[in-house]
Design a protein around this motif. Structure first.
Motif, PDB file in Angstrom:
ATOM      1  N   ALA A   4      43.231  64.745  84.670  1.00 17.94           N
ATOM      2  CA  ALA A   4      42.385  64.350  85.793  1.00 17.94           C
ATOM      3  C   ALA A   4      42.237  62.834  85.870  1.00 17.94           C
ATOM      4  CB  ALA A   4      41.015  65.011  85.658  1.00 17.94           C
ATOM      5  N   LEU A   5      42.075  62.198  84.720  1.00 14.57           N
ATOM      6  CA  LEU A   5      41.878  60.749  84.703  1.00 14.57           C
ATOM      7  C   LEU A   5      43.127  60.018  85.202  1.00 14.57           C
ATOM      8  CD1 LEU A   5      40.143  58.790  81.812  1.00 14.57           C
ATOM      9  CD2 LEU A   5      42.000  57.804  83.138  1.00 14.57           C
ATOM     10  N   LEU A   6      44.294  60.403  84.693  1.00 10.28           N
ATOM     11  CA  LEU A   6      45.524  59.723  85.096  1.00 10.28           C
ATOM     12  C   LEU A   6      45.869  59.996  86.557  1.00 10.28           C
ATOM     13  CD1 LEU A   6      47.815  60.219  81.957  1.00 10.28           C
ATOM     14  CD2 LEU A   6      46.232  58.364  82.477  1.00 10.28           C
ATOM     15  N   LYS A   7      45.505  61.177  87.040  1.00  8.97           N
ATOM     16  CA  LYS A   7      45.777  61.507  88.437  1.00  8.97           C
ATOM     17  C   LYS A   7      44.811  60.792  89.380  1.00  8.97           C
ATOM     18  CE  LYS A   7      45.674  65.352  91.721  1.00  8.97           C
ATOM     19  NZ  LYS A   7      45.438  66.823  91.893  1.00  8.97           N
ATOM     20  N   ASN A   8      43.529  60.829  89.061  1.00  6.77           N
ATOM     21  CA  ASN A   8      42.513  60.283  89.964  1.00  6.77           C
ATOM     22  C   ASN A   8      42.344  58.778  89.861  1.00  6.77           C
ATOM     23  OD1 ASN A   8      41.923  62.900  90.882  1.00  6.77           O
ATOM     24  ND2 ASN A   8      40.425  63.223  89.232  1.00  6.77           N
ATOM     25  N   TYR A   9      42.734  58.198  88.712  1.00  7.38           N
ATOM     26  CA  TYR A   9      42.571  56.753  88.502  1.00  7.38           C
ATOM     27  C   TYR A   9      43.870  56.165  87.957  1.00  7.38           C
ATOM     28  CZ  TYR A   9      37.856  58.661  88.642  1.00  7.38           C
ATOM     29  OH  TYR A   9      36.726  59.358  88.999  1.00  7.38           O
ATOM     30  N   PRO A  10      44.925  56.133  88.774  1.00  8.76           N
ATOM     31  CA  PRO A  10      46.215  55.598  88.314  1.00  8.76           C
ATOM     32  C   PRO A  10      46.129  54.110  88.008  1.00  8.76           C
ATOM     33  CG  PRO A  10      46.246  55.994  90.677  1.00  8.76           C
ATOM     34  CD  PRO A  10      44.973  56.581  90.172  1.00  8.76           C
ATOM     35  N   SER A  11      47.145  53.598  87.355  1.00  8.69           N
ATOM     36  CA  SER A  11      47.118  52.208  86.885  1.00  8.69           C
ATOM     37  C   SER A  11      47.071  51.194  88.017  1.00  8.69           C
ATOM     38  CB  SER A  11      48.330  51.932  85.998  1.00  8.69           C
ATOM     39  OG  SER A  11      49.523  52.224  86.693  1.00  8.69           O
ATOM     40  N   ASP A  12      47.588  51.557  89.188  1.00 11.34           N
ATOM     41  CA  ASP A  12      47.564  50.619  90.314  1.00 11.34           C
ATOM     42  C   ASP A  12      46.354  50.821  91.215  1.00 11.34           C
ATOM     43  OD1 ASP A  12      48.249  53.061  91.287  1.00 11.34           O
ATOM     44  OD2 ASP A  12      50.015  52.392  92.408  1.00 11.34           O
ATOM     45  N   SER A  13      45.407  51.666  90.772  1.00  9.77           N
ATOM     46  CA  SER A  13      44.225  51.948  91.575  1.00  9.77           C
ATOM     47  C   SER A  13      43.182  50.848  91.405  1.00  9.77           C
ATOM     48  CB  SER A  13      43.623  53.291  91.167  1.00  9.77           C
ATOM     49  OG  SER A  13      42.393  53.509  91.806  1.00  9.77           O
ATOM     50  N   LEU A  14      42.433  50.617  92.475  1.00 13.61           N
ATOM     51  CA  LEU A  14      41.337  49.650  92.416  1.00 13.61           C
ATOM     52  C   LEU A  14      40.051  50.295  91.913  1.00 13.61           C
ATOM     53  CD1 LEU A  14      41.889  47.724  95.793  1.00 13.61           C
ATOM     54  CD2 LEU A  14      42.602  47.053  93.475  1.00 13.61           C
ATOM     55  N   THR A  15      40.063  51.601  91.778  1.00 17.40           N
ATOM     56  CA  THR A  15      38.894  52.318  91.285  1.00 17.40           C
ATOM     57  C   THR A  15      39.083  52.686  89.818  1.00 17.40           C
ATOM     58  OG1 THR A  15      39.794  54.444  91.980  1.00 17.40           O
ATOM     59  CG2 THR A  15      38.403  53.269  93.563  1.00 17.40           C
ATOM     60  N   LYS A  63      45.890  52.496  83.298  1.00 21.30           N
ATOM     61  CA  LYS A  63      46.504  51.327  82.665  1.00 21.30           C
ATOM     62  C   LYS A  63      46.007  51.127  81.235  1.00 21.30           C
ATOM     63  CE  LYS A  63      47.774  46.526  83.653  1.00 21.30           C
ATOM     64  NZ  LYS A  63      47.785  46.137  82.250  1.00 21.30           N
ATOM     65  N   TYR A  64      44.751  51.482  80.987  1.00 20.42           N
ATOM     66  CA  TYR A  64      44.202  51.343  79.636  1.00 20.42           C
ATOM     67  C   TYR A  64      45.023  52.161  78.644  1.00 20.42           C
ATOM     68  CZ  TYR A  64      41.087  51.910  75.641  1.00 20.42           C
ATOM     69  OH  TYR A  64      40.579  51.951  74.367  1.00 20.42           O
ATOM     70  N   PHE A  65      45.374  53.364  78.996  1.00 24.50           N
ATOM     71  CA  PHE A  65      46.128  54.250  78.104  1.00 24.50           C
ATOM     72  C   PHE A  65      47.597  53.828  78.025  1.00 24.50           C
ATOM     73  CE2 PHE A  65      42.526  56.539  79.827  1.00 24.50           C
ATOM     74  CZ  PHE A  65      41.918  56.993  78.675  1.00 24.50           C
ATOM     75  N   GLU A  66      48.146  53.387  79.148  1.00 25.77           N
ATOM     76  CA  GLU A  66      49.527  52.909  79.133  1.00 25.77           C
ATOM     77  C   GLU A  66      49.683  51.711  78.205  1.00 25.77           C
ATOM     78  OE1 GLU A  66      50.555  54.259  83.741  1.00 25.77           O
ATOM     79  OE2 GLU A  66      50.313  52.139  83.218  1.00 25.77           O
ATOM     80  N   ASP A  67      48.732  50.788  78.262  1.00 32.33           N
ATOM     81  CA  ASP A  67      48.785  49.600  77.397  1.00 32.33           C
ATOM     82  C   ASP A  67      48.546  49.966  75.943  1.00 32.33           C
ATOM     83  OD1 ASP A  67      49.254  48.096  79.644  1.00 32.33           O
ATOM     84  OD2 ASP A  67      47.202  47.350  79.831  1.00 32.33           O
ATOM     85  N   ALA A  68      47.576  50.837  75.700  1.00 39.34           N
ATOM     86  CA  ALA A  68      47.217  51.192  74.325  1.00 39.34           C
ATOM     87  C   ALA A  68      48.334  51.961  73.631  1.00 39.34           C
ATOM     88  CB  ALA A  68      45.926  51.998  74.312  1.00 39.34           C
ATOM     89  N   LEU A  69      49.016  52.833  74.366  1.00 38.58           N
ATOM     90  CA  LEU A  69      50.054  53.676  73.766  1.00 38.58           C
ATOM     91  C   LEU A  69      51.458  53.138  74.000  1.00 38.58           C
ATOM     92  CD1 LEU A  69      48.602  57.203  74.696  1.00 38.58           C
ATOM     93  CD2 LEU A  69      48.475  56.026  72.493  1.00 38.58           C
ATOM     94  N   GLY A  70      51.591  52.115  74.850  1.00 36.62           N
ATOM     95  CA  GLY A  70      52.902  51.528  75.114  1.00 36.62           C
ATOM     96  C   GLY A  70      53.860  52.471  75.789  1.00 36.62           C
ATOM     97  N   MET A  71      53.358  53.240  76.751  1.00 34.75           N
ATOM     98  CA  MET A  71      54.223  54.194  77.459  1.00 34.75           C
ATOM     99  C   MET A  71      53.682  54.422  78.856  1.00 34.75           C
ATOM    100  SD  MET A  71      53.114  57.698  75.423  1.00 34.75           S
ATOM    101  CE  MET A  71      53.577  56.995  73.840  1.00 34.75           C
ATOM    102  N   THR A  72      54.460  55.101  79.687  1.00 33.60           N
ATOM    103  CA  THR A  72      54.044  55.380  81.054  1.00 33.60           C
ATOM    104  C   THR A  72      53.081  56.557  81.102  1.00 33.60           C
ATOM    105  OG1 THR A  72      55.831  56.953  81.472  1.00 33.60           O
ATOM    106  CG2 THR A  72      56.311  54.600  81.856  1.00 33.60           C
ATOM    107  N   SER A  73      52.420  56.686  82.245  1.00 37.45           N
ATOM    108  CA  SER A  73      51.501  57.813  82.426  1.00 37.45           C
ATOM    109  C   SER A  73      52.223  59.142  82.310  1.00 37.45           C
ATOM    110  CB  SER A  73      50.799  57.718  83.783  1.00 37.45           C
ATOM    111  OG  SER A  73      49.857  56.669  83.801  1.00 37.45           O
TER     112      SER A  73
END
Length: 410
Positions: free
Chosen positions: A106-117, A126-136
């Motif tokens: 739900a988080l990755l779907k509703n709040y994608p890395s390019d979202s302003l929300t 983006k927080y998870f992508e940066d922390a884990l070094g991988m894509t959503s």
């Protein structure tokens, strides 16, 4: 209190933001299934409780064979609310993983890395992508449970739990999965801000609804492991007999593993209106879990009352009838027994005579005697007035008259 054999305990008054009593409150402990307090809180923040989730193979296969479980199967679909009950009452590790995966989805779907929300925690994908070094997508494919642990730690840090680190959603032992008694009270206080969470921990029994796998409603019936919930008088007095002025036990979450021992984190309320959160960790003797936790809660409630002895909320847990009480200690009025306003000599009364039900059988309409104004009582008609059954005097008479004056009595 000094007879409570545990690794650590803490009683935190969230109203004053003060630790009232504690022992090793800031020492590292293993939370076991008290971890699920955080899991439930996050699930309630990110998921719609009426939405449905299907249990994945990864969620079910990622727990050990000796886990406590809700009992769902791979491919089984039911609502978020059912998984939440499965998480908190039988302490299902399977439910924990299913909910954890759903939260990340739900988080990755509703709040994608390019979202302003951003989500409830102020972060997006983006927080998870940066922390884990991988894509959503890579996270969704293989690392949803890892991402959920990151979210748990992010929330813990945000609420001031600096000595807590989670690595899973359920609490199975890991040396790097730890917290403190003090931090657990903060996590519980945060979770209890949500009334749905309070409903979960206050529920004594739950019957699971039928699913695509378990067709019948009630395919599993589970009970709350917090025994104080059913017997709140356990926190009514200290061992010295002092009234703790505890108004209610809202609920709690237990946790047990061989490494952690057993324990419980609870939420209760004092007569002065203060909210008390108590965590007891590392009890070696499982059989003593309830009385040790009840003791710490009782002394915490007593300290809470002593700090602010002003009545704000009516009634206390002393009003509940406990099993081993003497007649002199019974409450003066129990609305569950007789819901009336004035009950003289309520306990210890001696009925003057035994009253049979005056409406044992139907009688013809022309055989109805009317007594006491509007109240119709069906009695056999007779020419001999001496054979009529008299309404008893005293307590039983008043009780009978009040009952027959109600709609149900009529």
């Amino acid at each position: 209190l000094d007879e409570v054999n545990c690794v650590a305990y803490c009683a935190y008054d969230t109203t004053t933001e003060e630790i009232l009593i504690g022992s090793n409150a800031h020492d590292r402990v293993y939370p076991a299934s008290m971890t699920k307090i955080m899991t439930a809180a996050l699930a309630l923040d990110y998921l719609d409780t009426s939405a449905t989730i299907t249990a994945s193979a990864n969620a079910i296969n990622s727990i050990s064979a000796d886990s406590t479980v809700m009992g769902v199967c791979i491919g089984e679909t039911t609502t978020v609310s059912e998984y939440l009950y499965g998480l908190m009452l039988p302490s299902g590790n399977d439910a924990a993983n299913v909910l954890a995966e759903a939260v990340i989805e739900a988080l990755l779907k509703n709040y994608p890395s390019d979202s302003l929300t951003a989500g409830p925690d102020g972060i997006n994908a983006k927080y998870f992508e940066d922390a884990l070094g991988m894509t959503s997508q890579e996270i969704l494919n293989e690392f949803k449970l890892t991402a959920f642990a990151l979210l748990m730690n992010y929330r813990a840090q945000a609420i001031g739990c600096d000595n807590t680190h989670f690595v899973n959603a359920h609490g199975l032992h890991d040396d790097e999965h730890y917290t403190t008694a003090s931090d657990l009270t903060k996590i519980m206080a945060m979770a209890c801000e949500n009334p749905d969470f309070c409903k979960l921990i206050h529920t004594p029994t739950h019957y699971f609804a039928g699913t695509n796998v378990h067709k019948e409603d009630g395919w599993s019936i589970v009970n709350n492991s917090n025994k104080i919930l059913a017997d709140p008088w356990l926190i009514a007095k200290t061992s010295e007999g002092y009234d703790t002025h505890a108004v209610c036990m809202v609920g709690g979450k237990t946790g047990t593993t061989s490494m952690a021992g057993t324990g419980m984190t609870t939420y209760s309320v004092n007569e002065n209106g203060h909210e008390l959160f108590v965590s007891v960790c590392g009890i070696d003797e499982y059989a003593n879990q309830t009385r040790y936790v009840a003791s710490v809660v009782a002394y915490g409630q007593y300290a809470c009352w002593e700090s602010d002895p002003v009545t704000v909320l009516p009634g206390t847990t002393s009003d509940y009838r406990n099993y081993n009480t003497t007649a002199a200690e019974l409450p003066q009025y129990d609305p569950l027994v007789a819901p009336f306003d004035e009950l003289p000599d309520y306990y210890g009364f001696e009925p003057e005579e035994t009253i049979d039900d005056p409406v044992d059988e139907a009688v013809p309409d022309d055989n109805v005697a009317t007594t006491d104004g509007d109240v119709d009582v069906a009695v056999p008609a007779t020419d001999d007035s001496e054979d009529e059954e008299e309404v008893p005097s005293g307590f039983m008479g008043k009780l009978q008259q009040k009952f027959y004056a109600t709609e149900l009595g009529k």
